[in-house]
Design a protein around this motif. Structure first.
Motif, PDB file in Angstrom:
ATOM      1  N   LEU A 237      33.385  44.526   6.235  1.00 14.91           N
ATOM      2  CA  LEU A 237      32.616  43.844   5.188  1.00 14.91           C
ATOM      3  C   LEU A 237      32.874  44.463   3.817  1.00 14.91           C
ATOM      4  O   LEU A 237      32.820  43.779   2.798  1.00 14.91           O
ATOM      5  CB  LEU A 237      31.124  43.886   5.531  1.00 14.91           C
ATOM      6  CG  LEU A 237      30.680  42.737   6.451  1.00 14.91           C
ATOM      7  CD1 LEU A 237      29.355  43.050   7.125  1.00 14.91           C
ATOM      8  CD2 LEU A 237      30.579  41.427   5.680  1.00 14.91           C
ATOM      9  N   GLY A 238      33.182  45.746   3.793  1.00 12.96           N
ATOM     10  CA  GLY A 238      33.469  46.437   2.532  1.00 12.96           C
ATOM     11  C   GLY A 238      34.643  45.790   1.800  1.00 12.96           C
ATOM     12  O   GLY A 238      34.550  45.473   0.620  1.00 12.96           O
ATOM     13  N   HIS A 239      35.750  45.560   2.516  1.00 10.52           N
ATOM     14  CA  HIS A 239      36.912  44.919   1.891  1.00 10.52           C
ATOM     15  C   HIS A 239      36.562  43.512   1.414  1.00 10.52           C
ATOM     16  O   HIS A 239      37.050  43.059   0.376  1.00 10.52           O
ATOM     17  CB  HIS A 239      38.083  44.830   2.880  1.00 10.52           C
ATOM     18  CG  HIS A 239      38.887  46.097   2.936  1.00 10.52           C
ATOM     19  ND1 HIS A 239      39.573  46.490   4.064  1.00 10.52           N
ATOM     20  CD2 HIS A 239      39.114  47.048   1.999  1.00 10.52           C
ATOM     21  CE1 HIS A 239      40.177  47.653   3.809  1.00 10.52           C
ATOM     22  NE2 HIS A 239      39.916  47.999   2.568  1.00 10.52           N
ATOM     23  N   ALA A 240      35.722  42.821   2.195  1.00 16.06           N
ATOM     24  CA  ALA A 240      35.359  41.443   1.821  1.00 16.06           C
ATOM     25  C   ALA A 240      34.587  41.438   0.494  1.00 16.06           C
ATOM     26  O   ALA A 240      34.877  40.622  -0.382  1.00 16.06           O
ATOM     27  CB  ALA A 240      34.547  40.783   2.931  1.00 16.06           C
ATOM     28  N   ILE A 241      33.632  42.370   0.323  1.00 14.87           N
ATOM     29  CA  ILE A 241      32.924  42.348  -0.976  1.00 14.87           C
ATOM     30  C   ILE A 241      33.816  42.889  -2.101  1.00 14.87           C
ATOM     31  O   ILE A 241      33.689  42.472  -3.242  1.00 14.87           O
ATOM     32  CB  ILE A 241      31.552  43.076  -1.023  1.00 14.87           C
ATOM     33  CG1 ILE A 241      31.576  44.414  -0.361  1.00 14.87           C
ATOM     34  CG2 ILE A 241      30.433  42.229  -0.532  1.00 14.87           C
ATOM     35  CD1 ILE A 241      30.277  45.181  -0.648  1.00 14.87           C
ATOM     36  N   GLU A 242      34.729  43.770  -1.740  1.00 15.82           N
ATOM     37  CA  GLU A 242      35.674  44.261  -2.750  1.00 15.82           C
ATOM     38  C   GLU A 242      36.495  43.073  -3.284  1.00 15.82           C
ATOM     39  O   GLU A 242      36.642  42.896  -4.490  1.00 15.82           O
ATOM     40  CB  GLU A 242      36.602  45.304  -2.113  1.00 15.82           C
ATOM     41  CG  GLU A 242      37.321  46.168  -3.118  1.00 15.82           C
ATOM     42  CD  GLU A 242      38.202  47.235  -2.444  1.00 15.82           C
ATOM     43  OE1 GLU A 242      38.404  47.201  -1.206  1.00 15.82           O
ATOM     44  OE2 GLU A 242      38.712  48.091  -3.181  1.00 15.82           O
ATOM     45  N   SER A 243      36.988  42.230  -2.376  1.00 13.24           N
ATOM     46  CA  SER A 243      37.764  41.045  -2.795  1.00 13.24           C
ATOM     47  C   SER A 243      36.880  40.080  -3.564  1.00 13.24           C
ATOM     48  O   SER A 243      37.298  39.479  -4.547  1.00 13.24           O
ATOM     49  CB  SER A 243      38.331  40.285  -1.589  1.00 13.24           C
ATOM     50  OG  SER A 243      39.007  41.143  -0.753  1.00 13.24           O
ATOM     51  N   PHE A 244      35.633  39.930  -3.108  1.00 15.53           N
ATOM     52  CA  PHE A 244      34.700  39.005  -3.767  1.00 15.53           C
ATOM     53  C   PHE A 244      34.518  39.384  -5.241  1.00 15.53           C
ATOM     54  O   PHE A 244      34.593  38.542  -6.124  1.00 15.53           O
ATOM     55  CB  PHE A 244      33.348  39.023  -3.033  1.00 15.53           C
ATOM     56  CG  PHE A 244      32.303  38.155  -3.660  1.00 15.53           C
ATOM     57  CD1 PHE A 244      32.372  36.763  -3.542  1.00 15.53           C
ATOM     58  CD2 PHE A 244      31.236  38.708  -4.361  1.00 15.53           C
ATOM     59  CE1 PHE A 244      31.401  35.949  -4.127  1.00 15.53           C
ATOM     60  CE2 PHE A 244      30.269  37.900  -4.942  1.00 15.53           C
ATOM     61  CZ  PHE A 244      30.353  36.520  -4.833  1.00 15.53           C
ATOM     62  N   TYR A 245      34.321  40.672  -5.494  1.00 18.45           N
ATOM     63  CA  TYR A 245      34.085  41.108  -6.877  1.00 18.45           C
ATOM     64  C   TYR A 245      35.365  41.198  -7.703  1.00 18.45           C
ATOM     65  O   TYR A 245      35.317  41.233  -8.924  1.00 18.45           O
ATOM     66  CB  TYR A 245      33.311  42.428  -6.909  1.00 18.45           C
ATOM     67  CG  TYR A 245      31.837  42.201  -6.658  1.00 18.45           C
ATOM     68  CD1 TYR A 245      31.039  41.625  -7.640  1.00 18.45           C
ATOM     69  CD2 TYR A 245      31.250  42.513  -5.443  1.00 18.45           C
ATOM     70  CE1 TYR A 245      29.691  41.379  -7.421  1.00 18.45           C
ATOM     71  CE2 TYR A 245      29.902  42.271  -5.201  1.00 18.45           C
ATOM     72  CZ  TYR A 245      29.128  41.702  -6.196  1.00 18.45           C
ATOM     73  OH  TYR A 245      27.808  41.453  -5.981  1.00 18.45           O
ATOM     74  N   LEU A 246      36.490  41.208  -7.005  1.00 22.31           N
ATOM     75  CA  LEU A 246      37.780  41.204  -7.698  1.00 22.31           C
ATOM     76  C   LEU A 246      37.914  39.945  -8.554  1.00 22.31           C
ATOM     77  O   LEU A 246      38.500  39.948  -9.621  1.00 22.31           O
ATOM     78  CB  LEU A 246      38.889  41.210  -6.631  1.00 22.31           C
ATOM     79  CG  LEU A 246      40.129  42.043  -6.864  1.00 22.31           C
ATOM     80  CD1 LEU A 246      39.765  43.506  -7.070  1.00 22.31           C
ATOM     81  CD2 LEU A 246      41.070  41.928  -5.663  1.00 22.31           C
ATOM     82  N   ASN A 247      37.341  38.841  -8.038  1.00 19.17           N
ATOM     83  CA  ASN A 247      37.443  37.568  -8.761  1.00 19.17           C
ATOM     84  C   ASN A 247      36.304  37.364  -9.764  1.00 19.17           C
ATOM     85  O   ASN A 247      36.139  36.293 -10.301  1.00 19.17           O
ATOM     86  CB  ASN A 247      37.422  36.396  -7.756  1.00 19.17           C
ATOM     87  CG  ASN A 247      38.481  36.572  -6.715  1.00 19.17           C
ATOM     88  OD1 ASN A 247      39.568  37.039  -7.029  1.00 19.17           O
ATOM     89  ND2 ASN A 247      38.174  36.230  -5.462  1.00 19.17           N
ATOM     90  N   LYS A 248      35.462  38.360  -9.927  1.00 14.98           N
ATOM     91  CA  LYS A 248      34.322  38.223 -10.845  1.00 14.98           C
ATOM     92  C   LYS A 248      34.467  39.196 -11.996  1.00 14.98           C
ATOM     93  O   LYS A 248      34.193  40.389 -11.843  1.00 14.98           O
ATOM     94  CB  LYS A 248      33.022  38.566 -10.100  1.00 14.98           C
ATOM     95  CG  LYS A 248      32.516  37.453  -9.262  1.00 14.98           C
ATOM     96  CD  LYS A 248      31.066  37.728  -8.889  1.00 14.98           C
ATOM     97  CE  LYS A 248      30.481  36.542  -8.214  1.00 14.98           C
ATOM     98  NZ  LYS A 248      29.906  35.543  -8.957  1.00 14.98           N
ATOM     99  N   PRO A 249      34.887  38.721 -13.135  1.00 16.48           N
ATOM    100  CA  PRO A 249      35.101  39.655 -14.245  1.00 16.48           C
ATOM    101  C   PRO A 249      33.811  40.331 -14.718  1.00 16.48           C
ATOM    102  O   PRO A 249      33.841  41.407 -15.316  1.00 16.48           O
ATOM    103  CB  PRO A 249      35.699  38.771 -15.347  1.00 16.48           C
ATOM    104  CG  PRO A 249      35.474  37.367 -14.930  1.00 16.48           C
ATOM    105  CD  PRO A 249      35.161  37.334 -13.476  1.00 16.48           C
ATOM    106  N   SER A 250      32.646  39.719 -14.403  1.00 21.30           N
ATOM    107  CA  SER A 250      31.379  40.251 -14.903  1.00 21.30           C
ATOM    108  C   SER A 250      31.007  41.586 -14.253  1.00 21.30           C
ATOM    109  O   SER A 250      30.359  42.430 -14.852  1.00 21.30           O
ATOM    110  CB  SER A 250      30.268  39.247 -14.643  1.00 21.30           C
ATOM    111  OG  SER A 250      30.263  38.915 -13.278  1.00 21.30           O
ATOM    112  N   LYS A 251      31.411  41.778 -13.013  1.00 17.59           N
ATOM    113  CA  LYS A 251      31.031  43.013 -12.327  1.00 17.59           C
ATOM    114  C   LYS A 251      32.247  43.571 -11.586  1.00 17.59           C
ATOM    115  O   LYS A 251      32.872  42.865 -10.797  1.00 17.59           O
ATOM    116  CB  LYS A 251      29.905  42.714 -11.329  1.00 17.59           C
ATOM    117  CG  LYS A 251      29.340  43.949 -10.674  1.00 17.59           C
ATOM    118  CD  LYS A 251      28.147  43.574  -9.793  1.00 17.59           C
ATOM    119  CE  LYS A 251      27.842  44.657  -8.791  1.00 17.59           C
ATOM    120  NZ  LYS A 251      26.751  45.529  -9.158  1.00 17.59           N
TER     121      LYS A 251
END
Ligand SMILES: NC(=O)c1ccc[n+]([C@@H]2O[C@H](COP(=O)([O-])OP(=O)(O)OC[C@H]3O[C@@H](n4cnc5c(N)ncnc54)[C@H](O)[C@@H]3O)[C@@H](O)[C@H]2O)c1
Ligand SMILES: [Zn+2]
Length: 340
Positions: free
Chosen positions: A230-244
């Motif tokens: 799950l760690g990698h999944a949220i890492e990828s999720f936030y990769l696409n979010k410039p805000s955070k």
């Protein structure tokens, strides 16, 4: 596997080692930060060498940067008897190790990790590589350095957020391998007050022992992925979010909370789940997610080639220090930990 690791704050140990070697040419690879903060501490201890400076950050761990390194080695006329010294965090180590493995079919390299993450994790185990087409570590090779020289003095200039990110891998190592060390870790009121020399030595030994048992990651080495599904999944999720922006360790910290919650399925204690949750949340803060964000994160787990058919492979804890790998978890079971 012969993995030569020295953990020492005495610069003369390194100087003695390097002067015993017989390399025809030596290059030092740094980024602008390690050039400023770390290289000067070693510069005078090194025999005649050239310096190669690349830009810092994960977004430069790519083929373009490799080309710059290969180009410079070529222009410098480096032979197969040359040595590359990587001074930096995991990005320098991974990219430098990969460039060394491929330049003229392979030259020797050494790792001098300067972040906590690189000291306890990336510089141990021989994995090198670069990101490609938005996939992390898509291209790479196993390549063992001639030496990994770890000096915790380098940590003095590391920004606190980076130190904290690396600390997540320290937490991981205790949770998967050493219950007493975990209990000692959580006793300390402020995580910043740890004796880093002791912490690094302990953590490196855990990783080294695991890697030596299963270098190719066929079985036991998989336990090092605790918190990473799950760690990698949220890492990828936030990769696409410039805000955070979320650093690797910050994502893994969150992943470990969720993995311990899922571990109750195989009998992990509720009290220890709460202990892990509290300890990690105190250090890293709480990550609040909306329903649609959770759905997105779960879908991102399938980017990992190990997971398909709505079944996902997890590393879970039976108890602290006793991990079980390849536990199949269904999508619904993951959803349950978010919606209870
Ligand atoms: N090979 C492996 O087994 C393995 C394992 C875990 C992570 N990794 C990789 O490691 C990378 C992350 O490594 P990282 O967290 O070290 O990031 P990093 O290399 O980007 O370093 C973090 C930042 O700290 C700066 N820095 C480094 N040392 C410093 C110092 N002593 N003082 C001041 N600034 C300093 C760097 O310039 C950079 O800006 C990722 O690419 C990840 O995939 C590899
Ligand atoms: Zn990690």
């Amino acid at each position: 596997m012969l993995h030569n690791i020295i953990i020492d704050t005495n610069y003369n140990t390194f100087e003695t080692w390097i002067n015993q070697q017989n390399y025809t040419e030596i290059a030092v690879l740094v980024d602008e930060n390690t050039n400023q903060f770390c290289y000067p501490l070693l510069q005078k201890k090194l025999p005649k060498h050239q310096i190669i400076i690349i830009k810092s950050g994960e977004k430069h761990k790519n083929l373009k940067t490799c080309q710059q390194v290969w180009k410079q080695l070529t222009h410098l006329n480096f032979s197969r008897k040359a040595l590359l010294i990587n001074i930096g965090g995991g990005v320098i180590g991974d990219l430098g190790g990969f460039c060394a493995a491929t330049y003229k079919r392979g030259i020797d390299f050494i790792q001098i990790p300067t972040t906590l993450l690189a000291q306890v994790d990336a510089s141990v185990g021989g994995k090198t590589g670069i990101d490609f087409q938005n996939f992390k570590n898509q291209i790479g090779v196993f390549n063992i350095p001639k030496l990994t020289w770890i000096n915790t003095n380098f940590l003095a200039t590391l920004p606190e957020r980076e130190l904290k990110s690396g600390f997540a891998e320290v937490i991981k190592h205790t949770l998967i391998a050493d219950k007493n060390a975990w209990k000692d870790l959580i006793k300390k009121e402020k995580w910043q007050d740890h004796d880093w020399q002791k912490i690094v030595e302990h953590s490196v030994n855990i990783k080294k022992n695991i890697v030596e048992k299963d270098f190719d990651e066929k079985n036991i080495r998989k336990i090092l992925n605790f918190g990473h599904t799950l760690g990698h999944a949220i890492e990828s999720f936030y990769l696409n979010k410039p805000s955070k922006k979320l650093l690797h360790g910050e994502a893994i910290a969150q992943g470990m909370i969720w993995a311990s919650q899922l571990s109750q399925k195989i009998g992990f204690s509720v009290i220890e789940t709460q202990e892990i949750d509290e300890y990690i949340t105190n250090i890293y803060g709480e990550l609040k997610l909306k329903k649609n964000e959770i759905e997105n994160i779960i879908q991102l787990i399938y980017q990992d080639k190990k997971n398909f058919n709505h079944q996902i492979n997890f590393v879970l804890l039976e108890s602290i220090g006793k991990p079980i790998f390849d536990v199949k978890i269904e999508e619904n079971e993951i959803k349950n930990i978010f919606y209870i």
